[in-house]
Design a protein around this motif. Structure first.
Motif, mmCIF file in Angstrom:
data_model
loop_
_atom_site.group_PDB
_atom_site.id
_atom_site.type_symbol
_atom_site.label_atom_id
_atom_site.label_comp_id
_atom_site.label_asym_id
_atom_site.label_seq_id
_atom_site.Cartn_x
_atom_site.Cartn_y
_atom_site.Cartn_z
ATOM 1 N N GLU A 297 0.823 -1.217 0.000
ATOM 2 C CA GLU A 297 0.000 0.000 0.000
ATOM 3 C C GLU A 297 0.853 1.262 0.000
ATOM 4 O O GLU A 297 0.811 2.088 0.914
ATOM 5 C CB GLU A 297 -0.935 -0.014 1.209
ATOM 6 N N VAL A 298 1.624 1.428 -1.075
ATOM 7 C CA VAL A 298 2.406 2.646 -1.287
ATOM 8 C C VAL A 298 2.231 3.068 -2.735
ATOM 9 O O VAL A 298 1.977 2.240 -3.609
ATOM 10 C CB VAL A 298 3.904 2.432 -0.966
ATOM 11 N N SER A 299 2.378 4.364 -2.988
ATOM 12 C CA SER A 299 2.114 4.865 -4.347
ATOM 13 C C SER A 299 3.231 4.538 -5.323
ATOM 14 O O SER A 299 3.012 4.507 -6.528
ATOM 15 C CB SER A 299 1.898 6.388 -4.300
ATOM 16 N N ARG A 300 4.439 4.271 -4.788
ATOM 17 C CA ARG A 300 5.584 4.024 -5.672
ATOM 18 C C ARG A 300 6.445 2.903 -5.086
ATOM 19 O O ARG A 300 7.470 3.173 -4.450
ATOM 20 C CB ARG A 300 6.402 5.307 -5.833
ATOM 21 N N ALA B 19 9.015 5.435 -0.736
ATOM 22 C CA ALA B 19 8.054 4.791 -1.642
ATOM 23 C C ALA B 19 6.825 5.653 -1.900
ATOM 24 O O ALA B 19 5.772 5.136 -2.308
ATOM 25 C CB ALA B 19 7.634 3.435 -1.062
ATOM 26 N N GLY B 20 6.963 6.940 -1.664
ATOM 27 C CA GLY B 20 5.827 7.828 -1.936
ATOM 28 C C GLY B 20 4.798 7.808 -0.824
ATOM 29 O O GLY B 20 5.119 7.590 0.348
ATOM 30 N N ASN C 32 14.970 -7.129 4.944
ATOM 31 C CA ASN C 32 14.878 -7.283 3.490
ATOM 32 C C ASN C 32 13.716 -6.527 2.860
ATOM 33 O O ASN C 32 13.805 -6.100 1.710
ATOM 34 C CB ASN C 32 14.739 -8.766 3.125
ATOM 35 N N ALA C 33 12.604 -6.431 3.583
ATOM 36 C CA ALA C 33 11.409 -5.842 2.974
ATOM 37 C C ALA C 33 10.493 -5.272 4.027
ATOM 38 O O ALA C 33 10.486 -5.715 5.187
ATOM 39 C CB ALA C 33 10.657 -6.895 2.150
ATOM 40 N N ILE C 34 9.726 -4.281 3.608
ATOM 41 C CA ILE C 34 8.643 -3.741 4.431
ATOM 42 C C ILE C 34 7.382 -3.775 3.584
ATOM 43 O O ILE C 34 7.320 -3.149 2.523
ATOM 44 C CB ILE C 34 8.926 -2.301 4.887
ATOM 45 N N LEU C 35 6.383 -4.537 4.040
ATOM 46 C CA LEU C 35 5.078 -4.562 3.391
ATOM 47 C C LEU C 35 4.181 -3.602 4.149
ATOM 48 O O LEU C 35 3.975 -3.754 5.363
ATOM 49 C CB LEU C 35 4.469 -5.968 3.427
ATOM 50 N N VAL C 36 3.681 -2.592 3.462
ATOM 51 C CA VAL C 36 2.761 -1.636 4.085
ATOM 52 C C VAL C 36 1.344 -2.142 3.820
ATOM 53 O O VAL C 36 0.901 -2.201 2.670
ATOM 54 C CB VAL C 36 2.962 -0.231 3.505
ATOM 55 N N LEU C 37 0.645 -2.528 4.875
ATOM 56 C CA LEU C 37 -0.637 -3.221 4.729
ATOM 57 C C LEU C 37 -1.744 -2.565 5.541
ATOM 58 O O LEU C 37 -1.477 -1.925 6.570
ATOM 59 C CB LEU C 37 -0.490 -4.681 5.172
ATOM 60 N N PRO C 38 -3.009 -2.739 5.116
ATOM 61 C CA PRO C 38 -4.128 -2.288 5.939
ATOM 62 C C PRO C 38 -4.152 -3.078 7.251
ATOM 63 O O PRO C 38 -3.755 -4.244 7.293
ATOM 64 C CB PRO C 38 -5.361 -2.626 5.085
ATOM 65 N N LYS C 39 -4.630 -2.442 8.311
ATOM 66 C CA LYS C 39 -4.617 -3.106 9.614
ATOM 67 C C LYS C 39 -5.530 -4.324 9.654
ATOM 68 O O LYS C 39 -5.363 -5.208 10.498
ATOM 69 C CB LYS C 39 -5.025 -2.133 10.713
#
Length: 442
Positions: free
Chosen positions: A170-173, A192-193, A224-231
């Motif tokens: 959930e990021v714009s870029r 990531a915007g 390694n990674a960050i996943l931006v997610l809805p709660k």
């Protein structure tokens, strides 16, 4: 180059596994290896940095990988890479003739192909015994970024000061960025915007084996990674459940279908981990046979049972992890000398397709390009943990008020298994504890 010389360079440069548990790389080197294996399987869905890094720096990484093979005396160096990574495979093929010792092994798009025990079997046909180490089968495994860090240490005398991290969902870029170790997750996500969901949750690592993180958490050598997610996303809600409730749910609704065991990657390789048997025993408080509990030591925590296999959405992986942790705390170690039974003949039909896994987890819409930007992100300060690797924490050798430069050692390897820690920015040390060092940029 002699093994001891390469080991010292790796240890002093702070090279540890750039993912997973962060095992100090120097400690893997031995002349007992006849095969070394590079893991470019991106074990988790949505992760992209290893294929991107290998595509951009194919020659440098292959040259270093070949040097490591020569140093330990390995007769073969295998790059295990999923055949769907077409551009990365092409980049490798451009240089493969220069390195006769190296071969490319194409892998299927299944999960968890990046599990080193699974990868070793796929690439060599060898089975690592339950609780055993790859070197027992004559194999050493490295991931792509680890070998790239070795290249930088050897060719540029640059220790590990930064980390590549993919920011997706959930990021714009969506993007893969290079950031100083010790910056915050918030500072990484900013690259990531805009965040495109309310009350976002940071899921650090992959969706199967990752954890929920805070925006103020520092980046380490294994981020390694960050996943931006809805709660309210499925994997976030699964991670927030409590084990006591999970155990009660298992007692009330487990239908004894055995699917968790049928699809268990380690079980299919002949390891004595049986999630279904464990769930039956734990849910019913049955201690007549302790083996289902003791065998939790051999669970890899890949999450197939919990995140994909179970039709009732139960939590075998979580409960097995709790049991494993409890046994460790009680001083109960895994049984030694356990040998695997033959690999299941049905294993080929029980692999988990990554495309189907992403669909089941509600991640398909996030499977987008995340282009790599190698410009080092500037940050005002860093909080560098002294324990970013398996083994003893590094020992601080600076004090508050000291001026440091990027790449300068700020914590030396401790006695035993340990690696050095280095300043990731230029600036002034503002705080030193037994857990971390804070540096403010000039």
């Amino acid at each position: 180059m002699e093994i001891k010389e390469l080991q010292k360079i790796m240890q002093d440069s702070g090279v540890a596994g750039a993912g997973g548990a962060g095992f100090p790389t120097y400690a893997k080197l031995t002349d007992k290896a006849d095969t070394i294996l590079m893991n470019c399987a991106e074990c988790e869905p949505l992760l992209k940095l290893h294929r991107q890094l290998l595509e951009k720096h194919a020659y440098e990484i292959m040259k270093t990988f070949n040097l490591v093979a020569e140093t330990v005396g390995a007769s073969e160096a295998i790059i295990g890479i999923k055949k769907s990574y077409v551009q990365t495979v092409k980049a490798l093929q451009q240089h493969i003739e220069e390195f006769p010792r190296i071969r490319i092994h194409l892998l299927e798009e299944v999960y968890p192909m990046g599990d080193e025990v699974v990868l070793i079997y796929e690439a060599t046909g060898r089975v690592v015994r339950p609780g055993g180490l790859p070197i027992e089968q004559g194999v050493i495994v490295f991931n792509v970024e680890t070998i790239y860090n070795v290249y930088r240490a050897l060719e540029k005398q640059m220790p590990v000061t930064d980390k590549y991290v993919s920011v997706v969902a959930e990021v714009s870029r969506p993007v893969t960025v290079r950031v100083p170790i010790g910056c915050t997750l918030d500072e990484v996500v900013e690259q990531a915007g805009e965040i495109t969901t309310k009350d976002a949750v940071y899921f650090v690592g992959g969706p199967m084996m990752g954890r929920i993180g805070s925006g103020s958490d520092p980046v380490t050598k294994t981020t390694n990674a960050i996943l931006v997610l809805p709660k309210d996303h499925l994997i976030v809600m699964k991670k927030q459940r409590t084990s006591s409730i999970d155990l009660k749910r298992a007692a009330s609704i487990c239908c004894q279908c055995n699917t968790c065991t049928d699809l268990c990657p380690r079980n299919n390789l002949g390891h004595p981990i049986d999630p279904a048997r464990f769930m039956r025993a734990a849910a019913n408080g049955d201690f007549r046979d302790l083996n289902p509990y003791l065998d939790s030591h051999f669970c890899s925590s890949c999450g197939v049972c919990e995140m994909y296999a179970c039709p009732q959405s139960l939590a075998p992986r979580t409960l097995l992890a709790d049991m494993k942790g409890g046994l460790r705390k009680a001083g109960i170690r895994p049984a030694q000398g356990v040998q695997p039974v033959p690999v299941q003949q049905s294993r080929e039909y029980r692999k988990v397709p990554e495309e189907r896994l992403m669909a089941r987890l509600g991640l398909t819409k996030y499977d987008k390009d995340a282009p790599m930007d190698e410009t080092l992100v500037a940050v005002p300060k860093v909080k560098i943990l002294l324990s970013q690797h398996i083994g003893a924490p590094a020992q601080a050798i600076v004090k508050a008020g000291d001026e440091v430069t990027r790449g300068q050692m700020i914590a030396k390897p401790a006695d035993g298994l340990s690696v050095g820690i280095h300043a990731s920015i230029c600036g002034k040390v503002t705080e030193v504890t037994d857990r971390y060092i804070i540096i403010a940029a000039k």
